[in-house]
Design an enzyme around this catalytic site. Structure first.
Site, PDB file in Angstrom:
ATOM      1  N   TYR A 166       0.833  -1.204   0.000  1.00 49.73           N
ATOM      2  CA  TYR A 166       0.000   0.000   0.000  1.00 49.73           C
ATOM      3  C   TYR A 166       0.877   1.266   0.000  1.00 49.73           C
ATOM      4  O   TYR A 166       0.454   2.329  -0.431  1.00 49.73           O
ATOM      5  CB  TYR A 166      -0.976  -0.014   1.176  1.00 49.73           C
ATOM      6  CG  TYR A 166      -2.217   0.830   0.925  1.00 49.73           C
ATOM      7  CD1 TYR A 166      -3.028   0.608  -0.190  1.00 49.73           C
ATOM      8  CD2 TYR A 166      -2.565   1.860   1.793  1.00 49.73           C
ATOM      9  CE1 TYR A 166      -4.155   1.383  -0.423  1.00 49.73           C
ATOM     10  CE2 TYR A 166      -3.698   2.640   1.562  1.00 49.73           C
ATOM     11  CZ  TYR A 166      -4.483   2.393   0.457  1.00 49.73           C
ATOM     12  OH  TYR A 166      -5.601   3.174   0.231  1.00 49.73           O
TER      13      TYR A 166
ATOM     14  N   LYS B  12      -3.659   8.137   3.390  1.00 50.23           N
ATOM     15  CA  LYS B  12      -4.997   7.832   3.936  1.00 50.23           C
ATOM     16  C   LYS B  12      -5.051   8.159   5.436  1.00 50.23           C
ATOM     17  O   LYS B  12      -6.112   8.541   5.948  1.00 50.23           O
ATOM     18  CB  LYS B  12      -5.374   6.367   3.698  1.00 50.23           C
ATOM     19  CG  LYS B  12      -5.588   6.000   2.232  1.00 50.23           C
ATOM     20  CD  LYS B  12      -6.770   6.716   1.599  1.00 50.23           C
ATOM     21  CE  LYS B  12      -7.143   6.095   0.262  1.00 50.23           C
ATOM     22  NZ  LYS B  12      -8.124   6.899  -0.488  1.00 50.23           N
TER      23      LYS B  12
HETATM   24  N1  LIG Z   1     -10.810  -0.390  -4.519  1.00 54.29           N
HETATM   25  C1  LIG Z   1     -10.454  -0.598  -3.274  1.00 54.29           C
HETATM   26  O1  LIG Z   1     -10.079  -1.710  -2.885  1.00 54.29           O
HETATM   27  C2  LIG Z   1     -10.528   0.519  -2.274  1.00 54.29           C
HETATM   28  C3  LIG Z   1     -10.561   0.200  -0.905  1.00 54.29           C
HETATM   29  C4  LIG Z   1     -10.621   1.256   0.023  1.00 54.29           C
HETATM   30  C5  LIG Z   1     -10.638   2.550  -0.417  1.00 54.29           C
HETATM   31  N2  LIG Z   1     -10.603   2.832  -1.762  1.00 54.29           N
HETATM   32  C6  LIG Z   1     -10.634   4.251  -2.156  1.00 54.29           C
HETATM   33  O2  LIG Z   1     -11.857   4.500  -2.833  1.00 54.29           O
HETATM   34  C7  LIG Z   1     -11.694   5.648  -3.648  1.00 54.29           C
HETATM   35  C8  LIG Z   1     -12.257   5.347  -5.023  1.00 54.29           C
HETATM   36  O3  LIG Z   1     -11.461   4.401  -5.706  1.00 54.29           O
HETATM   37  P1  LIG Z   1     -12.066   3.173  -6.509  1.00 54.29           P
HETATM   38  O4  LIG Z   1     -11.465   1.951  -5.922  1.00 54.29           O
HETATM   39  O5  LIG Z   1     -13.523   3.308  -6.637  1.00 54.29           O
HETATM   40  O6  LIG Z   1     -11.367   3.300  -7.936  1.00 54.29           O
HETATM   41  P2  LIG Z   1     -11.779   4.118  -9.272  1.00 54.29           P
HETATM   42  O7  LIG Z   1     -10.588   4.011 -10.166  1.00 54.29           O
HETATM   43  O8  LIG Z   1     -13.070   3.654  -9.788  1.00 54.29           O
HETATM   44  O9  LIG Z   1     -11.956   5.599  -8.741  1.00 54.29           O
HETATM   45  C9  LIG Z   1     -10.859   6.471  -8.547  1.00 54.29           C
HETATM   46  C10 LIG Z   1     -11.314   7.821  -9.058  1.00 54.29           C
HETATM   47  O10 LIG Z   1     -10.329   8.812  -8.782  1.00 54.29           O
HETATM   48  C11 LIG Z   1     -10.453   9.767  -9.826  1.00 54.29           C
HETATM   49  N3  LIG Z   1      -9.319  10.675  -9.876  1.00 54.29           N
HETATM   50  C12 LIG Z   1      -7.989  10.370  -9.912  1.00 54.29           C
HETATM   51  N4  LIG Z   1      -7.267  11.535 -10.019  1.00 54.29           N
HETATM   52  C13 LIG Z   1      -8.177  12.557 -10.017  1.00 54.29           C
HETATM   53  C14 LIG Z   1      -8.070  13.963 -10.113  1.00 54.29           C
HETATM   54  N5  LIG Z   1      -6.878  14.584 -10.257  1.00 54.29           N
HETATM   55  N6  LIG Z   1      -9.207  14.715 -10.081  1.00 54.29           N
HETATM   56  C15 LIG Z   1     -10.421  14.130  -9.964  1.00 54.29           C
HETATM   57  N7  LIG Z   1     -10.590  12.790  -9.889  1.00 54.29           N
HETATM   58  C16 LIG Z   1      -9.476  12.025  -9.921  1.00 54.29           C
HETATM   59  C17 LIG Z   1     -10.567   8.882 -11.059  1.00 54.29           C
HETATM   60  O11 LIG Z   1     -11.030   9.637 -12.177  1.00 54.29           O
HETATM   61  C18 LIG Z   1     -11.545   7.824 -10.579  1.00 54.29           C
HETATM   62  O12 LIG Z   1     -12.869   8.239 -10.858  1.00 54.29           O
HETATM   63  C19 LIG Z   1     -10.217   6.002  -3.598  1.00 54.29           C
HETATM   64  O13 LIG Z   1     -10.022   7.007  -2.635  1.00 54.29           O
HETATM   65  C20 LIG Z   1      -9.581   4.697  -3.128  1.00 54.29           C
HETATM   66  O14 LIG Z   1      -8.335   4.906  -2.505  1.00 54.29           O
HETATM   67  C21 LIG Z   1     -10.558   1.840  -2.691  1.00 54.29           C
END
Ligand SMILES: NC(=O)c1ccc[n+]([C@@H]2O[C@H](COP(=O)([O-])OP(=O)(O)OC[C@H]3O[C@@H](n4cnc5c(N)ncnc54)[C@H](O)[C@@H]3O)[C@@H](O)[C@H]2O)c1
Length: 260
Positions: free
Chosen positions: A161, A168
């Site tokens: 990570y 985070k």
């Molecule tokens: N997928 C997992 O396992 C997981 C677990 C816990 C937390 N998260 C968190 O959830 C959140 C969403 O991620 P996800 O897993 O749905 O993936 P995802 O790729 O679907 O979403 C990530 C989003 O971030 C956006 N993004 C990146 N740079 C950007 C910028 N400069 N301006 C505006 N938007 C921007 C992308 O366009 C995308 O829509 C993130 O914060 C991620 O760290 C994900």
């Protein structure tokens, strides 16, 4: 319980959801859940390339405000809030579901993360939430709820990570401080910590499949979460049913974080 017999606990509420990239996105689960319980939506896409995929999803959900938003482009965030002010005049719910770190800085371990990469990851994945909160708060005239997506790597070391752990951790601390500063305006702020989900952002993490397997094995509920689990948890927290809950990190992970 089926989607049809869930009560419209967010009827009349206006929700801005930032972070839909495709139908696997956690933000999409939030938007769909909010819509299912009656909220009206504003949805953004990163840029023209992302628009092709996101705009049809926004249309399906009947979003009444849509806009491009790259939080790194000066003025775009302000423009989104201008559109919301013009269309709705107010806002009830904000979801920050975005994260980014340059690949070489994400995959090389924290020690090898460059200062620029660290700053970029912190800006897009953490400070942008503070900027959004500042713009959203004046529109939350009748109180409101803000969400930012975190992960267990904020408080424990999760292999691979890397830089996202400290980022985070900062995001969760930001949620606590924002909850403190905005509480008097009846604005509640939550960090949501979902278990691992197969999304585009997750595909940038090394050995992500191992994380998925481990999460499913560890979780007392015995299975992985999906984006609707996260969405409905947020819908509940945004509803009057949860009006005295704020400032914490809410795990939506089948209980995996409770297990050593
Ligand atoms: N997928 C997992 O396992 C997981 C677990 C816990 C937390 N998260 C968190 O959830 C959140 C969403 O991620 P996800 O897993 O749905 O993936 P995802 O790729 O679907 O979403 C990530 C989003 O971030 C956006 N993004 C990146 N740079 C950007 C910028 N400069 N301006 C505006 N938007 C921007 C992308 O366009 C995308 O829509 C993130 O914060 C991620 O760290 C994900």
């Amino acid at each position: 319980m089926t989607a049809e017999n869930i009560r419209p606990v967010l009827a009349g509420q206006k929700a801005l959801v930032i972070g839909v990239a495709n139908e696997d996105s956690i933000a999409y689960g939030c938007a769909k859940a909010f819509r299912t319980v009656g909220a009206e939506l504003a949805i953004t896409w990163l840029n023209e390339k992302a628009r092709r995929r996101v705009e049809p999803l926004a249309q399906d959900l009947g979003a009444s405000v849509t806009a491009a938003l790259d939080v790194s482009v000066p003025g775009e965030l302000e423009a989104v809030f201008d559109s919301i002010r013009a269309k709705w005049g107010r806002l009830d719910i904000l979801v920050h579901s975005i994260a980014f770190a340059p690949k070489e800085d994400l995959q090389g371990g924290l020690l090898n993360c460059s200062a620029e990469g660290f700053a970029k990851a912190m800006d897009v994945s953490c400070h942008s939430f503070v900027r959004m909160a500042k713009l959203a708060a004046p529109l939350m005239t009748d109180g409101g709820t803000m969400f930012a997506m975190s992960y267990l790597g904020a408080n424990r070391v999760v292999a691979n990570y890397n830089v996202m752990g400290p980022v985070k951790a900062a995001l969760e601390a930001a949620c606590r401080y924002l909850a403190y500063e905005l509480g008097p305006q009846r604005i509640r702020v939550h960090a949501i910590s979902p278990g691992p989900l197969k999304t585009r952002a997750a595909s940038g993490l090394k050995d992500f499949e191992l994380m998925l397997n481990e999460a499913a094995q560890k979780a007392p509920l015995g299975e992985l979460v999906d984006i609707m689990d996260v969405g409905f948890a947020c819908a509940y927290l945004a509803s009057p049913l949860a009006k005295r809950i704020t400032g914490g990190t809410v795990y939506v992970d089948g209980g995996a974080s409770a297990i050593a």
